[in-house]
Write a protein that holds these residues in place. Structure first.
Motif, PDB file in Angstrom:
ATOM      1  N   ASP A 136       0.811  -1.217   0.000  1.00 31.11           N
ATOM      2  CA  ASP A 136       0.000   0.000   0.000  1.00 31.11           C
ATOM      3  C   ASP A 136       0.843   1.265   0.000  1.00 31.11           C
ATOM      4  O   ASP A 136       0.304   2.381   0.017  1.00 31.11           O
ATOM      5  CB  ASP A 136      -0.985   0.014   1.172  1.00 31.11           C
ATOM      6  N   PHE A 137       2.163   1.132  -0.031  1.00 30.12           N
ATOM      7  CA  PHE A 137       3.039   2.286  -0.191  1.00 30.12           C
ATOM      8  C   PHE A 137       3.735   2.249  -1.555  1.00 30.12           C
ATOM      9  O   PHE A 137       4.739   2.921  -1.770  1.00 30.12           O
ATOM     10  CB  PHE A 137       4.042   2.373   0.966  1.00 30.12           C
ATOM     11  N   CYS A 138       3.182   1.458  -2.449  1.00 32.05           N
ATOM     12  CA  CYS A 138       3.576   1.467  -3.856  1.00 32.05           C
ATOM     13  C   CYS A 138       2.369   1.911  -4.677  1.00 32.05           C
ATOM     14  O   CYS A 138       1.235   1.606  -4.324  1.00 32.05           O
ATOM     15  CB  CYS A 138       4.021   0.074  -4.318  1.00 32.05           C
ATOM     16  N   TYR A 139       2.624   2.618  -5.762  1.00 29.86           N
ATOM     17  CA  TYR A 139       1.545   3.166  -6.579  1.00 29.86           C
ATOM     18  C   TYR A 139       1.787   2.802  -8.032  1.00 29.86           C
ATOM     19  O   TYR A 139       2.826   3.160  -8.609  1.00 29.86           O
ATOM     20  CB  TYR A 139       1.462   4.690  -6.400  1.00 29.86           C
ATOM     21  N   ARG A 140       0.840   2.081  -8.602  1.00 33.26           N
ATOM     22  CA  ARG A 140       0.986   1.632  -9.969  1.00 33.26           C
ATOM     23  C   ARG A 140       1.096   2.820 -10.924  1.00 33.26           C
ATOM     24  O   ARG A 140       0.313   3.770 -10.856  1.00 33.26           O
ATOM     25  CB  ARG A 140      -0.195   0.756 -10.371  1.00 33.26           C
ATOM     26  N   LEU A 141       2.065   2.745 -11.816  1.00 37.00           N
ATOM     27  CA  LEU A 141       2.222   3.776 -12.837  1.00 37.00           C
ATOM     28  C   LEU A 141       1.499   3.333 -14.101  1.00 37.00           C
ATOM     29  O   LEU A 141       1.798   2.271 -14.641  1.00 37.00           O
ATOM     30  CB  LEU A 141       3.710   4.010 -13.149  1.00 37.00           C
ATOM     31  N   PRO A 142       0.571   4.129 -14.597  1.00 40.75           N
ATOM     32  CA  PRO A 142      -0.095   3.777 -15.862  1.00 40.75           C
ATOM     33  C   PRO A 142       0.893   3.881 -17.012  1.00 40.75           C
ATOM     34  O   PRO A 142       1.984   4.461 -16.868  1.00 40.75           O
ATOM     35  CB  PRO A 142      -1.203   4.824 -15.972  1.00 40.75           C
ATOM     36  N   ASP A 143       0.527   3.344 -18.153  1.00 42.26           N
ATOM     37  CA  ASP A 143       1.427   3.356 -19.310  1.00 42.26           C
ATOM     38  C   ASP A 143       1.830   4.762 -19.724  1.00 42.26           C
ATOM     39  O   ASP A 143       2.893   4.960 -20.328  1.00 42.26           O
ATOM     40  CB  ASP A 143       0.760   2.651 -20.495  1.00 42.26           C
ATOM     41  N   SER A 144       1.006   5.750 -19.392  1.00 42.77           N
ATOM     42  CA  SER A 144       1.291   7.131 -19.790  1.00 42.77           C
ATOM     43  C   SER A 144       2.378   7.792 -18.951  1.00 42.77           C
ATOM     44  O   SER A 144       2.863   8.869 -19.287  1.00 42.77           O
ATOM     45  CB  SER A 144       0.015   7.976 -19.705  1.00 42.77           C
ATOM     46  N   ILE A 145       2.780   7.139 -17.842  1.00 46.05           N
ATOM     47  CA  ILE A 145       3.828   7.692 -16.976  1.00 46.05           C
ATOM     48  C   ILE A 145       5.053   6.787 -17.039  1.00 46.05           C
ATOM     49  O   ILE A 145       4.990   5.607 -16.681  1.00 46.05           O
ATOM     50  CB  ILE A 145       3.350   7.823 -15.518  1.00 46.05           C
ATOM     51  N   SER A 146       6.170   7.328 -17.473  1.00 49.06           N
ATOM     52  CA  SER A 146       7.408   6.562 -17.582  1.00 49.06           C
ATOM     53  C   SER A 146       8.025   6.354 -16.206  1.00 49.06           C
ATOM     54  O   SER A 146       7.694   7.057 -15.239  1.00 49.06           O
ATOM     55  CB  SER A 146       8.401   7.285 -18.488  1.00 49.06           C
ATOM     56  N   LEU A 147       8.948   5.415 -16.127  1.00 48.59           N
ATOM     57  CA  LEU A 147       9.651   5.189 -14.856  1.00 48.59           C
ATOM     58  C   LEU A 147      10.453   6.410 -14.407  1.00 48.59           C
ATOM     59  O   LEU A 147      10.451   6.730 -13.214  1.00 48.59           O
ATOM     60  CB  LEU A 147      10.535   3.949 -14.964  1.00 48.59           C
ATOM     61  N   PRO A 148      11.165   7.129 -15.302  1.00 47.79           N
ATOM     62  CA  PRO A 148      11.826   8.361 -14.850  1.00 47.79           C
ATOM     63  C   PRO A 148      10.834   9.368 -14.265  1.00 47.79           C
ATOM     64  O   PRO A 148      11.106   9.978 -13.226  1.00 47.79           O
ATOM     65  CB  PRO A 148      12.484   8.891 -16.126  1.00 47.79           C
ATOM     66  N   GLU A 149       9.679   9.526 -14.912  1.00 49.75           N
ATOM     67  CA  GLU A 149       8.654  10.419 -14.369  1.00 49.75           C
ATOM     68  C   GLU A 149       8.152   9.907 -13.028  1.00 49.75           C
ATOM     69  O   GLU A 149       7.842  10.688 -12.115  1.00 49.75           O
ATOM     70  CB  GLU A 149       7.491  10.544 -15.350  1.00 49.75           C
TER      71      GLU A 149
END
Length: 356
Positions: A136-149
């Motif tokens: 619950d302290f991790c937040y999924r990044l959608p495809d529109s957000i890169s790992l650097p972002e």
């Protein structure tokens, strides 16, 4: 370095760093995930520990892994994890509260006395190949957000918390002191919250120019005059009437604090987000006679990271513009020196197994 299983960037003492192969973490809680860290931003606090060995009561006594602004890829999940699977891209919220104390139960877990926050002595940070967090302290990044972002969700979470503390609402006028990463993101969040006028204040012209292109509606470079005079100039140049609705200090510098109090209208709100000296002079008479709302802001709380991700995913905030460059993991020490010298806006360090 090539054969290291969990290469980590360690602070041993003031200006003393080393690379060390730490043990690969194991899952000890069924709700934990192990993240393969891909990108980490350099924060002012990281540089402060490297440069001074302490921040207030938090003193480096043993070697510590640096870094806390990170994103990565889930590499292992505990048996009770429901939200993630191996391979998911995540932003990492780098502080684990006790969940049992009164602040935690009241929803203010950022004020937890037993907070285990990354890269704050004695807790190791995220500049390593692997790092463990509760799901619950991790937040999924959608495809529109890169790992650097994704690595910028941490400073954006700080900005979200500051602007929420200020209760910024549509149509308000906001003055932000300090055009570093957090100040710039405060401008962006205030804009996303509907602020009409957003004035960025700094003494560095390049940062002001960036602020105006990024999210500020106008900029202001203070003169060597009194705080009252600079405040009056901000008010008159931006047609703020009796003063601004909200002043946010993201600099921690005493003249900015004074100017922020004086620039506010009666009944306005002042939020202290930047950390400077532990004690300083304060214009208490102006704060009292204008009946200002004075608030502090510390890290981030419930919902702040989630909103940060949503603001970027929706296109309302573009954090990519803040990334000045990315360096290899083995060049981390030089990157710290460059950030200390004021180069760029936000520098990222790639993970040990990440190609730059």
């Amino acid at each position: 370095m090539g054969s290291a299983e969990n290469l980590s960037f360690i602070l041993k003492g003031i200006h003393q760093v080393k690379f060390e192969d730490r043990p690969v973490p194991e899952i000890n809680n069924p709700h934990d995930v192990i993240v393969n860290v891909k990108y980490t931003g350099i924060c002012g606090s990281d540089v402060h520990y490297w440069d001074h060995g302490a921040i207030g009561q938090f003193v480096l006594k043993e070697p510590m892994v640096l870094g806390h602004e990170s994103s990565g890829v889930v590499s292992k999940v505990g048996p009770e994890v429901k939200a993630f699977k191996v391979g998911d891209h995540v932003a990492m919220e780098p502080g684990i509260p006790c969940r049992r104390c009164e602040p935690c139960k009241a929803g203010k877990y950022n004020l937890c006395e037993k907070m285990a926050f990354a890269a704050t002595p004695p807790y190791d940070g995220t500049l390593a190949k692997y790092y463990t967090l509760p799901e619950d302290f991790c937040y999924r990044l959608p495809d529109s957000i890169s790992l650097p972002e994704g690595a910028l969700m941490e400073p954006l979470g700080v900005a979200v918390h500051i602007v929420k503390q200020a209760s910024v609402s549509p149509g308000q006028n906001v003055v932000v002191f300090g055009a570093g990463p957090v100040g710039l993101l405060c401008c962006a969040v205030a804009k996303a919250f509907g602020a009409t006028k957003i004035i960025a204040v700094d003494i560095q012209k390049p940062r002001l120019e960036f602020a105006q292109k990024f999210a500020a509606t106008s900029i202001f470079e203070p003169s060597r005059v009194s705080a009252e005079e600079n405040a009056q100039r901000i008010i008159s140049e931006n047609d703020l009437g009796r003063g601004a609705d909200v002043a946010i200090d993201a600099s921690g510098v005493e003249p900015s604090v004074h100017t922020g109090i004086h620039v506010l209208r009666p009944g306005g709100t002042y939020v202290q987000g930047g950390m400077g000296r532990s004690e300083m002079n304060f214009p208490i008479m102006a704060a009292c006679t204008k009946e200002l709302n004075l608030k502090g802001s510390f890290r981030y709380g419930s919902g702040d990271y989630k909103l940060a991700v949503q603001l970027v995913a929706s296109g309302r905030i573009n954090v990519k513009e803040l990334i000045s460059g990315t360096v290899k993991f083995e060049d981390a020490e030089q990157a710290f020196k460059d950030v200390k010298a004021g180069k760029g806006i936000k520098t990222l360090i790639a993970g040990p197994d990440t190609t730059v």
